[in-house]
Structures are given as C-alpha cells and as structure tokens.
Design a protein around this motif. Structure first.
Motif, PDB file in Angstrom:
ATOM      1  N   LEU A  26       0.843  -1.189   0.000  1.00 23.55           N
ATOM      2  CA  LEU A  26       0.000   0.000   0.000  1.00 23.55           C
ATOM      3  C   LEU A  26       0.879   1.241   0.000  1.00 23.55           C
ATOM      4  O   LEU A  26       1.836   1.331   0.768  1.00 23.55           O
ATOM      5  CB  LEU A  26      -0.905   0.005   1.232  1.00 23.55           C
ATOM      6  N   GLU A  27       0.515   2.186  -0.846  1.00 21.25           N
ATOM      7  CA  GLU A  27       1.278   3.432  -0.940  1.00 21.25           C
ATOM      8  C   GLU A  27       0.313   4.593  -1.079  1.00 21.25           C
ATOM      9  O   GLU A  27      -0.670   4.504  -1.814  1.00 21.25           O
ATOM     10  CB  GLU A  27       2.207   3.379  -2.154  1.00 21.25           C
ATOM     11  N   GLY A  28       0.581   5.681  -0.360  1.00 22.64           N
ATOM     12  CA  GLY A  28      -0.265   6.869  -0.456  1.00 22.64           C
ATOM     13  C   GLY A  28      -1.124   7.027   0.781  1.00 22.64           C
ATOM     14  O   GLY A  28      -0.663   6.861   1.900  1.00 22.64           O
ATOM     15  N   SER A  29      -2.397   7.326   0.549  1.00 21.93           N
ATOM     16  CA  SER A  29      -3.319   7.622   1.644  1.00 21.93           C
ATOM     17  C   SER A  29      -4.438   6.599   1.732  1.00 21.93           C
ATOM     18  O   SER A  29      -5.137   6.354   0.749  1.00 21.93           O
ATOM     19  CB  SER A  29      -3.934   9.016   1.441  1.00 21.93           C
ATOM     20  N   LEU A  30      -4.614   6.058   2.898  1.00 20.77           N
ATOM     21  CA  LEU A  30      -5.714   5.145   3.175  1.00 20.77           C
ATOM     22  C   LEU A  30      -6.816   5.986   3.819  1.00 20.77           C
ATOM     23  O   LEU A  30      -7.082   5.907   5.008  1.00 20.77           O
ATOM     24  CB  LEU A  30      -5.239   4.016   4.109  1.00 20.77           C
ATOM     25  N   THR A  31      -7.409   6.845   2.990  1.00 19.19           N
ATOM     26  CA  THR A  31      -8.384   7.816   3.468  1.00 19.19           C
ATOM     27  C   THR A  31      -9.593   7.851   2.542  1.00 19.19           C
ATOM     28  O   THR A  31      -9.550   7.355   1.420  1.00 19.19           O
ATOM     29  CB  THR A  31      -7.772   9.230   3.528  1.00 19.19           C
ATOM     30  N   LEU A  32     -10.662   8.466   3.047  1.00 19.83           N
ATOM     31  CA  LEU A  32     -11.880   8.608   2.273  1.00 19.83           C
ATOM     32  C   LEU A  32     -11.581   9.273   0.932  1.00 19.83           C
ATOM     33  O   LEU A  32     -10.900  10.295   0.880  1.00 19.83           O
ATOM     34  CB  LEU A  32     -12.902   9.447   3.051  1.00 19.83           C
ATOM     35  N   GLY A  33     -12.047   8.666  -0.123  1.00 19.45           N
ATOM     36  CA  GLY A  33     -11.839   9.219  -1.452  1.00 19.45           C
ATOM     37  C   GLY A  33     -12.103   8.170  -2.510  1.00 19.45           C
ATOM     38  O   GLY A  33     -12.326   6.991  -2.209  1.00 19.45           O
ATOM     39  N   PRO A  34     -12.040   8.586  -3.749  1.00 20.20           N
ATOM     40  CA  PRO A  34     -12.391   7.681  -4.849  1.00 20.20           C
ATOM     41  C   PRO A  34     -11.439   6.502  -5.026  1.00 20.20           C
ATOM     42  O   PRO A  34     -11.818   5.505  -5.639  1.00 20.20           O
ATOM     43  CB  PRO A  34     -12.388   8.587  -6.078  1.00 20.20           C
ATOM     44  N   THR A  35     -10.238   6.561  -4.493  1.00 18.77           N
ATOM     45  CA  THR A  35      -9.287   5.463  -4.702  1.00 18.77           C
ATOM     46  C   THR A  35      -9.270   4.453  -3.566  1.00 18.77           C
ATOM     47  O   THR A  35      -8.596   3.434  -3.666  1.00 18.77           O
ATOM     48  CB  THR A  35      -7.859   6.008  -4.916  1.00 18.77           C
ATOM     49  N   LEU A  36     -10.029   4.705  -2.499  1.00 19.95           N
ATOM     50  CA  LEU A  36     -10.012   3.804  -1.343  1.00 19.95           C
ATOM     51  C   LEU A  36     -10.466   2.395  -1.716  1.00 19.95           C
ATOM     52  O   LEU A  36      -9.936   1.414  -1.206  1.00 19.95           O
ATOM     53  CB  LEU A  36     -10.899   4.361  -0.225  1.00 19.95           C
ATOM     54  N   SER A  37     -11.391   2.280  -2.640  1.00 18.85           N
ATOM     55  CA  SER A  37     -11.912   0.962  -3.014  1.00 18.85           C
ATOM     56  C   SER A  37     -10.874   0.098  -3.735  1.00 18.85           C
ATOM     57  O   SER A  37     -11.081  -1.099  -3.916  1.00 18.85           O
ATOM     58  CB  SER A  37     -13.154   1.108  -3.885  1.00 18.85           C
ATOM     59  N   ARG A  38      -9.751   0.672  -4.123  1.00 24.15           N
ATOM     60  CA  ARG A  38      -8.690  -0.119  -4.767  1.00 24.15           C
ATOM     61  C   ARG A  38      -8.195  -1.248  -3.873  1.00 24.15           C
ATOM     62  O   ARG A  38      -7.864  -2.324  -4.355  1.00 24.15           O
ATOM     63  CB  ARG A  38      -7.512   0.768  -5.164  1.00 24.15           C
ATOM     64  N   LEU A  39      -8.157  -0.995  -2.583  1.00 20.05           N
ATOM     65  CA  LEU A  39      -7.698  -2.029  -1.654  1.00 20.05           C
ATOM     66  C   LEU A  39      -8.657  -3.212  -1.662  1.00 20.05           C
ATOM     67  O   LEU A  39      -8.238  -4.360  -1.792  1.00 20.05           O
ATOM     68  CB  LEU A  39      -7.551  -1.455  -0.245  1.00 20.05           C
ATOM     69  N   ARG A  40      -9.938  -2.928  -1.554  1.00 19.61           N
ATOM     70  CA  ARG A  40     -10.951  -3.996  -1.558  1.00 19.61           C
ATOM     71  C   ARG A  40     -10.885  -4.813  -2.847  1.00 19.61           C
ATOM     72  O   ARG A  40     -10.928  -6.039  -2.821  1.00 19.61           O
ATOM     73  CB  ARG A  40     -12.334  -3.369  -1.412  1.00 19.61           C
ATOM     74  N   GLU A  41     -10.757  -4.135  -3.958  1.00 18.35           N
ATOM     75  CA  GLU A  41     -10.694  -4.829  -5.247  1.00 18.35           C
ATOM     76  C   GLU A  41      -9.430  -5.677  -5.370  1.00 18.35           C
ATOM     77  O   GLU A  41      -9.458  -6.778  -5.913  1.00 18.35           O
ATOM     78  CB  GLU A  41     -10.812  -3.841  -6.403  1.00 18.35           C
ATOM     79  N   ALA A  42      -8.318  -5.165  -4.873  1.00 16.06           N
ATOM     80  CA  ALA A  42      -7.070  -5.926  -4.919  1.00 16.06           C
ATOM     81  C   ALA A  42      -7.171  -7.191  -4.067  1.00 16.06           C
ATOM     82  O   ALA A  42      -6.675  -8.252  -4.450  1.00 16.06           O
ATOM     83  CB  ALA A  42      -5.900  -5.058  -4.459  1.00 16.06           C
ATOM     84  N   VAL A  43      -7.824  -7.094  -2.918  1.00 16.25           N
ATOM     85  CA  VAL A  43      -8.000  -8.261  -2.054  1.00 16.25           C
ATOM     86  C   VAL A  43      -8.922  -9.276  -2.723  1.00 16.25           C
ATOM     87  O   VAL A  43      -8.638 -10.470  -2.739  1.00 16.25           O
ATOM     88  CB  VAL A  43      -8.536  -7.842  -0.661  1.00 16.25           C
TER      89      VAL A  43
END
Length: 116
Positions: free
Chosen positions: A18-35
């Motif tokens: 994980l790199e960057g910000s684990l914060t509210l925003g449009p890219t947060l769902s990337r983690l869920r999709e990667a998992v």
C-alpha cells in the motif's frame, strides 16, 4: 495523494503493498478490489498488507481494513499488517482492530504470524 496497491505472491501468501493515503476518497476501493482479486486468483494462505509507504489513514481507511478482514475471513484466509506507522498502529489499538489485524515490523515477520 491517492491510494496505490501493488500485489504479488510470496510463499503462498498474497502481499499487497500500500502506498499513499488510506483515506476517504475515490481510490479507497482499490484495496478492496485488490483483495478480492488476490483471493479469487491465487487462493493465498494469508494476506499481508505492507503499509510502510502509507502516508496517512483515517476512519474510512480503518473501515476498509475491516472489509478486507471480512472478505478474507469468509474464505478462511488470515490478514496481517507489516511496516505500519505508529499513527495507524495507535488507531488500530484504540478501536481494538489490532486483535483482528495483527501487525509485524516486516513482511517476513507478518508471514510468520500468519503461518502459525
């Protein structure tokens, strides 16, 4: 800064860097999709979230970590963090999520935690 997630498999464990910000925003769902993708494609014995390159995290990020835990648990897969900064570790401890998501200093130690 947006969230970037890079994944790889190491000794039957999914490693999500994980790199960057684990914060509210449009890219947060990337983690869920990667998992989801890692669970579907590689069927790992466990998942390590390598967090040493995270800049910040907020309550939405913690919520996403609980979603990751739930997705993995439903498939009998454990999750651990590696390299998490003190701020994230404190948030996990205060919310008692540290009991669900154990943390280690590095990927190898996190794999050892999951391998037990």
């Amino acid at each position: 800064m947006s969230l970037i997630v890079n994944s790889r498999v190491e000794n039957e464990f999914g490693i999500l860097e994980l790199e960057g910000s684990l914060t509210l925003g449009p890219t947060l769902s990337r983690l869920r999709e990667a998992v989801r993708q890692a669970l579907a494609e590689t069927r790992p014995r466990g998942i390590v979230l390598e967090a040493s390159r995270l800049i910040t995290a907020d309550s939405a990020g913690l919520g996403e970590l609980t979603v990751v835990y739930t997705l993995a648990s439903r498939q009998g897969c454990r999750v651990a963090l590696s390299g998490a900064g003190q701020n994230l570790l404190t948030m996990l401890e205060v919310t008692h999520l540290d009991e669900l998501l154990p943390a280690a200093g590095d990927v190898g130690s996190a794999i050892a935690l999951l391998g037990k």
